[in-house]
Design a protein around this motif. Structure first.
Motif, PDB file in Angstrom:
ATOM      1  N   ILE A  13      14.604  -3.891  10.505  1.00  0.00           N
ATOM      2  CA  ILE A  13      15.012  -2.404  11.148  1.00  0.00           C
ATOM      3  C   ILE A  13      14.007  -2.000  13.545  1.00  0.00           C
ATOM      4  N   ARG A  14      13.693  -3.590  13.317  1.00  0.00           N
ATOM      5  CA  ARG A  14      13.767  -3.063  15.095  1.00  0.00           C
ATOM      6  C   ARG A  14      14.644  -3.222  15.944  1.00  0.00           C
ATOM      7  N   ARG A  15      15.266  -4.291  15.885  1.00  0.00           N
ATOM      8  CA  ARG A  15      16.678  -4.784  15.956  1.00  0.00           C
ATOM      9  C   ARG A  15      17.537  -3.596  16.373  1.00  0.00           C
ATOM     10  N   ARG A  16      17.789  -2.821  15.450  1.00  0.00           N
ATOM     11  CA  ARG A  16      18.668  -1.904  15.450  1.00  0.00           C
ATOM     12  C   ARG A  16      17.765  -0.218  15.893  1.00  0.00           C
ATOM     13  N   VAL A  17      17.116   0.439  15.704  1.00  0.00           N
ATOM     14  CA  VAL A  17      16.622   0.991  16.154  1.00  0.00           C
ATOM     15  C   VAL A  17      15.345   1.088  17.356  1.00  0.00           C
ATOM     16  N   SER A  18      15.504   2.300  18.480  1.00  0.00           N
ATOM     17  CA  SER A  18      14.731   2.184  19.580  1.00  0.00           C
ATOM     18  C   SER A  18      13.332   2.190  20.182  1.00  0.00           C
ATOM     19  N   PRO A  19      13.109   1.439  20.771  1.00  0.00           N
ATOM     20  CA  PRO A  19      11.481   0.856  21.448  1.00  0.00           C
ATOM     21  C   PRO A  19      10.886   2.321  20.992  1.00  0.00           C
ATOM     22  N   ASP A  20      11.491   3.875  20.808  1.00  0.00           N
ATOM     23  CA  ASP A  20      10.104   4.482  20.441  1.00  0.00           C
ATOM     24  C   ASP A  20      10.047   5.380  19.194  1.00  0.00           C
ATOM     25  N   PHE A  21      10.943   4.325  18.362  1.00  0.00           N
ATOM     26  CA  PHE A  21      10.912   4.767  16.939  1.00  0.00           C
ATOM     27  C   PHE A  21       9.351   4.104  16.917  1.00  0.00           C
ATOM     28  N   ALA A  22       9.234   5.073  15.703  1.00  0.00           N
ATOM     29  CA  ALA A  22       7.778   4.351  15.182  1.00  0.00           C
ATOM     30  C   ALA A  22       8.400   3.376  13.392  1.00  0.00           C
ATOM     31  N   ILE A  23       7.639   2.447  13.367  1.00  0.00           N
ATOM     32  CA  ILE A  23       7.191   1.592  11.833  1.00  0.00           C
ATOM     33  C   ILE A  23       6.029   2.257  11.443  1.00  0.00           C
ATOM     34  N   GLY A  24       6.218   2.770   9.956  1.00  0.00           N
ATOM     35  CA  GLY A  24       4.954   2.243   9.387  1.00  0.00           C
ATOM     36  C   GLY A  24       4.623   2.107   8.164  1.00  0.00           C
ATOM     37  N   ILE A  25       3.912   1.320   8.074  1.00  0.00           N
ATOM     38  CA  ILE A  25       3.869   0.648   6.020  1.00  0.00           C
ATOM     39  C   ILE A  25       2.881   0.953   5.288  1.00  0.00           C
ATOM     40  N   ALA A  26       3.284   1.815   4.068  1.00  0.00           N
ATOM     41  CA  ALA A  26       2.032   1.261   3.206  1.00  0.00           C
ATOM     42  C   ALA A  26       1.952   0.297   2.402  1.00  0.00           C
ATOM     43  N   VAL A  27       0.357  -0.007   2.186  1.00  0.00           N
ATOM     44  CA  VAL A  27      -0.124  -1.247   1.110  1.00  0.00           C
ATOM     45  C   VAL A  27      -0.818  -0.790   0.895  1.00  0.00           C
ATOM     46  N   ASN A  28      -0.438  -0.815  -0.476  1.00  0.00           N
ATOM     47  CA  ASN A  28      -1.624  -0.588  -1.794  1.00  0.00           C
ATOM     48  C   ASN A  28      -2.323  -2.315  -1.837  1.00  0.00           C
ATOM     49  N   ALA A  29      -3.553  -2.035  -0.611  1.00  0.00           N
ATOM     50  CA  ALA A  29      -4.363  -2.995  -0.717  1.00  0.00           C
ATOM     51  C   ALA A  29      -5.242  -3.322  -1.380  1.00  0.00           C
ATOM     52  N   ASP A  30      -4.942  -2.965  -2.953  1.00  0.00           N
ATOM     53  CA  ASP A  30      -6.117  -3.790  -3.200  1.00  0.00           C
ATOM     54  C   ASP A  30      -5.253  -3.201  -5.217  1.00  0.00           C
ATOM     55  N   GLU A  31      -4.866  -3.917  -5.502  1.00  0.00           N
ATOM     56  CA  GLU A  31      -3.820  -3.752  -6.974  1.00  0.00           C
ATOM     57  C   GLU A  31      -4.305  -4.686  -8.151  1.00  0.00           C
ATOM     58  N   SER A  32      -5.633  -4.863  -7.744  1.00  0.00           N
ATOM     59  CA  SER A  32      -6.966  -5.349  -9.104  1.00  0.00           C
ATOM     60  C   SER A  32      -6.642  -4.754 -10.633  1.00  0.00           C
ATOM     61  N   THR A  33      -6.720  -3.848 -10.374  1.00  0.00           N
ATOM     62  CA  THR A  33      -6.684  -2.707 -11.770  1.00  0.00           C
ATOM     63  C   THR A  33      -5.331  -3.635 -12.610  1.00  0.00           C
ATOM     64  N   LEU A  34      -4.532  -3.901 -12.421  1.00  0.00           N
ATOM     65  CA  LEU A  34      -3.574  -4.338 -13.331  1.00  0.00           C
ATOM     66  C   LEU A  34      -4.290  -6.495 -13.380  1.00  0.00           C
ATOM     67  N   GLY A  35      -4.786  -6.470 -12.780  1.00  0.00           N
ATOM     68  CA  GLY A  35      -5.481  -7.831 -12.930  1.00  0.00           C
ATOM     69  C   GLY A  35      -4.839  -8.775 -11.186  1.00  0.00           C
ATOM     70  N   ALA A  36      -4.633  -8.193 -10.932  1.00  0.00           N
ATOM     71  CA  ALA A  36      -3.788  -8.317  -9.805  1.00  0.00           C
ATOM     72  C   ALA A  36      -4.145  -8.955  -8.665  1.00  0.00           C
ATOM     73  N   ALA A  37      -3.563  -9.536  -7.662  1.00  0.00           N
ATOM     74  CA  ALA A  37      -4.368  -9.744  -6.274  1.00  0.00           C
ATOM     75  C   ALA A  37      -5.653  -8.392  -6.429  1.00  0.00           C
ATOM     76  N   GLY A  38      -6.238  -8.101  -5.041  1.00  0.00           N
ATOM     77  CA  GLY A  38      -7.471  -7.540  -5.347  1.00  0.00           C
ATOM     78  C   GLY A  38      -7.521  -7.667  -3.217  1.00  0.00           C
ATOM     79  N   ILE A  39      -8.176  -6.912  -2.892  1.00  0.00           N
ATOM     80  CA  ILE A  39      -8.934  -6.426  -1.302  1.00  0.00           C
ATOM     81  C   ILE A  39      -8.277  -8.151  -0.421  1.00  0.00           C
ATOM     82  N   ASP A  40      -8.858  -9.320  -0.852  1.00  0.00           N
ATOM     83  CA  ASP A  40      -8.591 -10.418   0.271  1.00  0.00           C
ATOM     84  C   ASP A  40      -7.040  -9.913   0.989  1.00  0.00           C
ATOM     85  N   ASP A  41      -6.485 -10.107  -0.937  1.00  0.00           N
ATOM     86  CA  ASP A  41      -4.548 -10.504  -0.604  1.00  0.00           C
ATOM     87  C   ASP A  41      -3.967  -9.655   0.423  1.00  0.00           C
ATOM     88  N   GLY A  42      -4.522  -8.292   0.361  1.00  0.00           N
ATOM     89  CA  GLY A  42      -4.373  -7.329   0.670  1.00  0.00           C
ATOM     90  C   GLY A  42      -4.227  -6.880   2.668  1.00  0.00           C
TER      91      GLY A  42
END
Ligand SMILES: Cc1cc2nc3c(=O)[nH]c(=O)nc-3n(C[C@H](O)[C@H](O)[C@H](O)COP(=O)(O)OP(=O)(O)OC[C@H]3O[C@@H](n4cnc5c(N)ncnc54)[C@H](O)[C@@H]3O)c2cc1C
Ligand SMILES: Cc1cc2nc3c(=O)[nH]c(=O)nc-3n(C[C@H](O)[C@H](O)[C@H](O)COP(=O)(O)O)c2cc1C
Ligand code: SF4
Length: 655
Positions: free
Chosen positions: A201-230
């Motif tokens: 994305i960064r290669r294609r867009v201008s420097p003013d264009f912002a990039i955000g990422i939504a991270v589910n930082a604790d997936e432990s409900t289903l027995g998956a990784a917890g906050i440390d992995d996030g």
């Protein structure tokens, strides 16, 4: 300056200047169309309402045949750029910044069939085949193309989710990702596709264009990784030097425990995700956006002051009230039409493939029309019944300039919503009534309590039109769709309806059967309420589990977990007969009959016949009469309040 100085101070996300710390979290308002006046008006109202940053939800990065056509913007499709542009322009007009959320729903871009592919075969409702390395590369490129389209449309940024039920979560999750190539194995490998997307994305867009990422930082409900992995994932994202914000959620900390990344229900406290956000904030310098069930500026402001997040995200508070940010900024809190957290009008509608709306806000999708039009000819309108249908109708009718008189036979307004609000955990529901009353008071609408509307009393007022909003009452016979003939013995004096128990103070004994055949939250709610009063409760239902109608939301599990320890639970069981001393029941599968002895009272939560007599009595009177809400069509399960409020609005607009 606002009293909530932290919340209403500017912030930078990359090079983007945001005027305040209110981030309208992406929420797919399906049903508004693509680039239509309805969709654009939805965003414009919320930009005008004061959101600093907004995100357009779930724009597809590859064709997704599983998604019904017209649900989501196709970010991969250049033909959808004008739709994005319309929304962006509307947001910019009011000083908001806006990003496109690019989402991959595991659709297979190579096939026109409704099939999926996954980084590795995942355990879900189905198990799609694993992706080839070339397909992973194609997906990375697809994100870059989608972001470029967003930039072409004038958007300020691009956000994509890498967990929490979204497709990319099957890369990041050690639970799902079992690949053995460079995209699987170690944390670095699991994050490789994500980092390559950011770089592409960064290669294609201008420097003013912002990039955000939504991270589910604790997936432990289903027995998956917890906050440390996030937290470790967030550090890798920061190390790219190309990410401008992290939006942090924590599925593992929510009570619903569904597979999907649902918003938390009324059963959750404000700031659902903030513990995870605080952990991430300790580890990175990037702006952290977080929240979950944010309802009040005091809480939001404090979360920022405490360094738990830099911006608060809100979805449902601004669905329910587009003006939420400005009302918070100006400390006009009593004016806020609050989200009640029921998830029915919004999330559950979309689960059922229906257009999304909001239980408390019937104006969704009509924002583009502006204020309601004054009536061509002001009339005298009598409204019989002050439940949600009658109150909403009174509000819209008065806004249109009609003279409105509301007749309510009981000593309080609110109808069955008052009853809802008495149940454990549901006190927020009372806000529906509080807000409507505030508006009616401002408009000077006359509400006569302790006044039963009859054909005679209504005619005596000589109205031009009558709206019958008399609601429905639970059946005294116990009849339901599962038991058409009703319950034998329902006529005994120790058998009650929910209204009699909650509103009319029926005298109940110590040992009580609650018989629920509505599959909703009301039966368990009443059982819990009675248990909290020290009663011994036996909960009988023909269903196999409690509150089955909210299974899609995972709420059934939360309710069952809460209520079952407090009651004796008899699922798959019908009542054969109520006698003066006991209740005879039968298992619906085995046919085995047993007797529940020494039962003092029984509460029937079954069907709810409309209270329609007044309507029929007025029909021949020559008065313009219409019927709305539960009186028109009673619902004893989901969407009841939602439909009643919408009905009130519709009817008043048609006067
Ligand atoms: C315990 C409980 C929990 C519920 N939980 C939910 C939920 O979670 N979600 C949901 O969507 N729905 C829920 N419901 C249902 C919801 O409350 C109703 O569907 C909704 O209130 C219907 O609105 P209404 O205005 O049509 O009727 P009502 O709310 O029943 O209001 C009708 C009003 O008319 C008055 N009235 C009746 N006859 C006359 C007359 N002749 N003259 C003057 N006044 C009259 C009544 O006193 C009452 O105030 C619940 C209901 C109960 C009982
Ligand atoms: C109707 C609805 C649709 C949603 N759709 C999306 C979506 O498309 N993408 C996403 O990342 N989150 C989505 N969400 C989740 C919200 O962004 C947010 O995380 C969640 O609602 C919690 O915030 P709240 O408590 O302020 O509502 C949706 C939420 C709702 C209510
Ligand atoms: S439908 Fe319910 S949970 Fe959803 S925004 Fe409206 S009030 Fe809130």
């Amino acid at each position: 300056m606002s009293k909530y100085a932290n919340m209403f101070s500017p912030i930078k996300l990359g090079r983007l200047e945001i005027k305040n710390r209110v981030f309208m979290s992406p929420h797919g308002m399906v049903g508004l169309g693509i680039g239509t006046d309805k969709q654009v008006g939805y965003f414009e109202a919320r930009a005008k309402g004061g959101a600093g940053m907004m995100v357009i939800a779930s724009c597809q990065v590859v064709p997704a045949p599983l998604v019904p056509p017209g649900w989501f913007i196709e970010a991969y499709n250049p033909e959808h750029i004008p739709a994005i542009r319309r929304i962006v322009d509307a947001a910019h007009k009011h000083g908001a910044k806006i990003a496109v959320q690019g989402v991959w729903m595991m659709a297979d871009p190579a096939t026109a069939q409704p099939s999926g592919i996954a980084p590795h075969t995942v355990l879900s409702d189905s198990q799609p085949r694993s992706m080839t390395t070339a397909e992973v590369e194609e997906l990375i490129e697809a994100h870059a193309v989608a972001a470029l389209h967003a930039q072409e449309a004038g958007a300020d940024g691009f956000e994509f989710p890498i967990s929490g039920g979204a497709g990319l979560g099957s890369f990041t999750s050690e639970f799902y990702n079992q690949r053995t190539d460079k995209y699987g194995g170690s944390l670095e490998n699991r994050m490789r596709a994500i980092v390559e997307i950011v770089e592409a994305i960064r290669r294609r867009v201008s420097p003013d264009f912002a990039i955000g990422i939504a991270v589910n930082a604790d997936e432990s409900t289903l027995g998956a990784a917890g906050i440390d992995d996030g937290v470790a994932q967030c550090k890798i994202l920061e190390a790219t030097g190309m990410v401008d914000w992290l939006r942090i959620t924590a599925r593992g900390q929510k009570p619903q425990m569904t597979q999907y990344h649902y918003p938390s229900s009324y059963l959750e406290q404000e700031g659902t995700h903030l513990d995870a956000a605080a952990a991430v904030k300790k580890a990175v310098k990037l702006p952290v956006v977080s929240g979950g069930r944010i309802m009040t500026p005091a809480f939001a402001d404090q979360a920022i002051a405490d360094g738990r997040c830099d911006m608060v995200f809100v979805a449902r508070s601004v669905i329910a009230d587009p003006e939420w940010p400005n009302k918070c900024r100006d400390d006009r809190l009593t004016e806020i039409r609050a989200c009640i957290g029921d998830l029915e009008g919004c999330f559950l509608r979309s689960c059922f493939g229906q257009a999304v709306g909001c239980t408390v806000n019937p104006d969704i999708g009509y924002e583009y029309l502006g204020d309601v039009e004054p009536a061509a000819q002001p009339r005298h309108v009598v409204i019989a019944g002050a439940g949600p249908a009658g109150l909403q109708a009174a509000l819209v009718a008065a806004q249109r300039g009609h003279k409105v008189t509301v007749l309510e036979k009981s000593d309080q307004i609110g109808g069955h919503v008052t009853l809802q609000a008495m149940l454990p955990g549901l006190s927020d529901r009372a806000d529906i009534v509080r807000w409507l009353k505030l508006q009616l008071d401002k408009l000077g609408v006359e509400v006569r309590l302790n006044t039963e509307a009859t054909a005679q009393s209504v005619a005596a007022l000589a109205p031009d039109a009558v709206l019958v909003a008399t609601g429905a009452r639970y059946s005294k016979t116990g009849a339901s769709k599962n038991q058409l003939t009703g319950v034998k013995g329902a006529q005994w004096e120790h058998v009650f309806t929910p209204e009699e128990v909650m509103l009319e103070h029926a005298r109940l004994g110590k040992r009580i059967v609650v018989y629920d055949n509505t599959s909703y939250e009301v039966g368990p709610g009443i059982a819990e309420y009675l248990a909290s009063k020290g009663k011994e409760v036996v909960f009988v239902t023909m269903d196999a589990a409690m509150a089955m109608s909210v299974t899609e939301l995972g709420l059934n599990k939360v309710i069952a977990k809460r209520v079952i320890p407090k009651v004796t639970f008899l699922p798959s069981t019908e009542i054969r007969e109520i006698t003066p001393a006991d209740v005879r029941v039968r298992n619906v599968f085995t046919g085995e009959e047993t007797v529940l002895d020494a039962i003092d009272s029984t509460v029937l939560v079954t069907s709810k016949p409309p209270q329609e007599a007044l309507y029929h009595a007025l029909l021949g009177s020559g008065i313009d009469v219409r019927i709305i809400g539960d009186a028109r069509e009673a619902r004893w399960s989901v969407f009841a309040t939602d439909e009643a409020i919408k009905d009130g609005r519709r009817a008043a607009l048609a006067l």
